[in-house]
Design a protein around this motif. Structure first.
Motif, PDB file in Angstrom:
ATOM      1  N   LEU A   1      34.876  57.934   3.262  1.00  0.00           N
ATOM      2  CA  LEU A   1      36.307  57.176   3.846  1.00  0.00           C
ATOM      3  C   LEU A   1      37.550  58.075   3.216  1.00  0.00           C
ATOM      4  O   LEU A   1      38.607  58.301   3.983  1.00  0.00           O
ATOM      5  CB  LEU A   1      36.353  55.902   3.214  1.00  0.00           C
ATOM      6  N   ASP A   2      37.558  58.367   2.025  1.00  0.00           N
ATOM      7  CA  ASP A   2      38.550  59.202   1.526  1.00  0.00           C
ATOM      8  C   ASP A   2      38.826  60.691   2.107  1.00  0.00           C
ATOM      9  O   ASP A   2      39.776  60.864   2.559  1.00  0.00           O
ATOM     10  CB  ASP A   2      38.267  59.464  -0.023  1.00  0.00           C
ATOM     11  N   ASN A   3      37.664  61.311   2.515  1.00  0.00           N
ATOM     12  CA  ASN A   3      37.952  62.350   3.054  1.00  0.00           C
ATOM     13  C   ASN A   3      38.548  62.326   4.645  1.00  0.00           C
ATOM     14  O   ASN A   3      39.128  63.012   4.963  1.00  0.00           O
ATOM     15  CB  ASN A   3      36.267  63.307   3.347  1.00  0.00           C
ATOM     16  N   LEU A   4      38.078  61.305   5.337  1.00  0.00           N
ATOM     17  CA  LEU A   4      38.620  61.239   6.687  1.00  0.00           C
ATOM     18  C   LEU A   4      39.940  60.957   6.589  1.00  0.00           C
ATOM     19  O   LEU A   4      40.750  61.092   7.480  1.00  0.00           O
ATOM     20  CB  LEU A   4      37.527  59.806   7.283  1.00  0.00           C
ATOM     21  N   LYS A   5      40.378  59.894   5.603  1.00  0.00           N
ATOM     22  CA  LYS A   5      41.682  59.637   5.364  1.00  0.00           C
ATOM     23  C   LYS A   5      42.638  60.790   5.091  1.00  0.00           C
ATOM     24  O   LYS A   5      43.669  61.168   5.387  1.00  0.00           O
ATOM     25  CB  LYS A   5      41.961  58.425   4.546  1.00  0.00           C
TER      26      LYS A   5
ATOM     27  N   ILE B   1      45.615  67.180  12.795  1.00  0.00           N
ATOM     28  CA  ILE B   1      44.822  65.461  12.869  1.00  0.00           C
ATOM     29  C   ILE B   1      46.035  64.587  12.251  1.00  0.00           C
ATOM     30  O   ILE B   1      46.003  63.437  12.891  1.00  0.00           O
ATOM     31  CB  ILE B   1      43.476  65.370  12.445  1.00  0.00           C
ATOM     32  N   SER B   2      46.682  64.848  11.320  1.00  0.00           N
ATOM     33  CA  SER B   2      47.587  64.093  10.647  1.00  0.00           C
ATOM     34  C   SER B   2      48.739  63.667  11.581  1.00  0.00           C
ATOM     35  O   SER B   2      49.390  62.552  11.237  1.00  0.00           O
ATOM     36  CB  SER B   2      47.975  64.624   9.260  1.00  0.00           C
ATOM     37  N   LYS B   3      48.952  64.439  12.642  1.00  0.00           N
ATOM     38  CA  LYS B   3      50.029  63.893  13.281  1.00  0.00           C
ATOM     39  C   LYS B   3      49.344  63.153  14.631  1.00  0.00           C
ATOM     40  O   LYS B   3      50.300  62.852  15.208  1.00  0.00           O
ATOM     41  CB  LYS B   3      50.650  65.195  13.951  1.00  0.00           C
ATOM     42  N   MET B   4      48.302  62.723  14.702  1.00  0.00           N
ATOM     43  CA  MET B   4      47.665  62.109  15.852  1.00  0.00           C
ATOM     44  C   MET B   4      47.465  60.646  15.090  1.00  0.00           C
ATOM     45  O   MET B   4      47.159  60.351  13.803  1.00  0.00           O
ATOM     46  CB  MET B   4      46.299  62.491  16.223  1.00  0.00           C
ATOM     47  N   ASN B   5      47.424  59.718  16.082  1.00  0.00           N
ATOM     48  CA  ASN B   5      46.980  58.295  15.701  1.00  0.00           C
ATOM     49  C   ASN B   5      45.534  58.191  15.929  1.00  0.00           C
ATOM     50  O   ASN B   5      45.139  57.488  16.829  1.00  0.00           O
ATOM     51  CB  ASN B   5      47.932  57.278  16.209  1.00  0.00           C
ATOM     52  N   ILE B   6      44.575  58.593  14.983  1.00  0.00           N
ATOM     53  CA  ILE B   6      43.244  58.261  15.226  1.00  0.00           C
ATOM     54  C   ILE B   6      42.896  57.282  14.430  1.00  0.00           C
ATOM     55  O   ILE B   6      42.884  57.125  13.093  1.00  0.00           O
ATOM     56  CB  ILE B   6      42.506  59.785  15.047  1.00  0.00           C
TER      57      ILE B   6
END
Length: 122
Positions: free
Chosen positions: A94-98, A76-81
């Motif tokens: 929020l921290d977990n999502l980031k 996911i870190s390579k995607m612009n979500i």
């Protein structure tokens, strides 16, 4: 400024993609949409999108569930979500999502100019 052209929006509210389509056309981008998390996940796994706009709260299969399942199959870190939500989200969430790779959480109601600026269109 965002130079890529394929944007996927996953939201159970049909008015959001309709609103965005009017403005995205001005920038010569292509907007794809899914009205639920399951079909959105299928699209993500089959296609490449330069930006993914994901509603966090959807019935049956939420944005959080989509992210959890997507994380098992893709980086996911390579995607612009970018997520949107009207709900109050705890700081730890929020921290977990980031940490999963979500780029930003956008509060609803969405201000179109702010959204376009956040995803790099303006």
């Amino acid at each position: 400024m965002l130079t890529q052209k394929n944007i996927l929006i996953i939201d159970d509210d049909p008015s959001i993609p309709k609103l965005l389509q009017k403005f995205i056309d001005l920038y010569d981008f292509t907007l794809y949409s899914a009205n639920n998390g399951k079909s959105g996940l299928e699209l993500i796994l089959k296609n490449k999108y330069d930006v993914i706009l994901l509603d966090l709260m959807m019935p049956e299969y939420s944005g959080m569930e989509l992210l959890s399942d997507l994380e098992k199959k893709r980086d996911i870190s390579k995607m612009n979500i970018f997520l949107f939500s009207a709900a109050d989200i705890k700081q730890q969430t929020l921290d977990n999502l980031k940490s999963m790779g979500v780029k930003e959480i956008i509060r609803k109601p969405i201000k179109l100019h702010d959204l376009l600026k956040t995803i790099g269109v303006e």
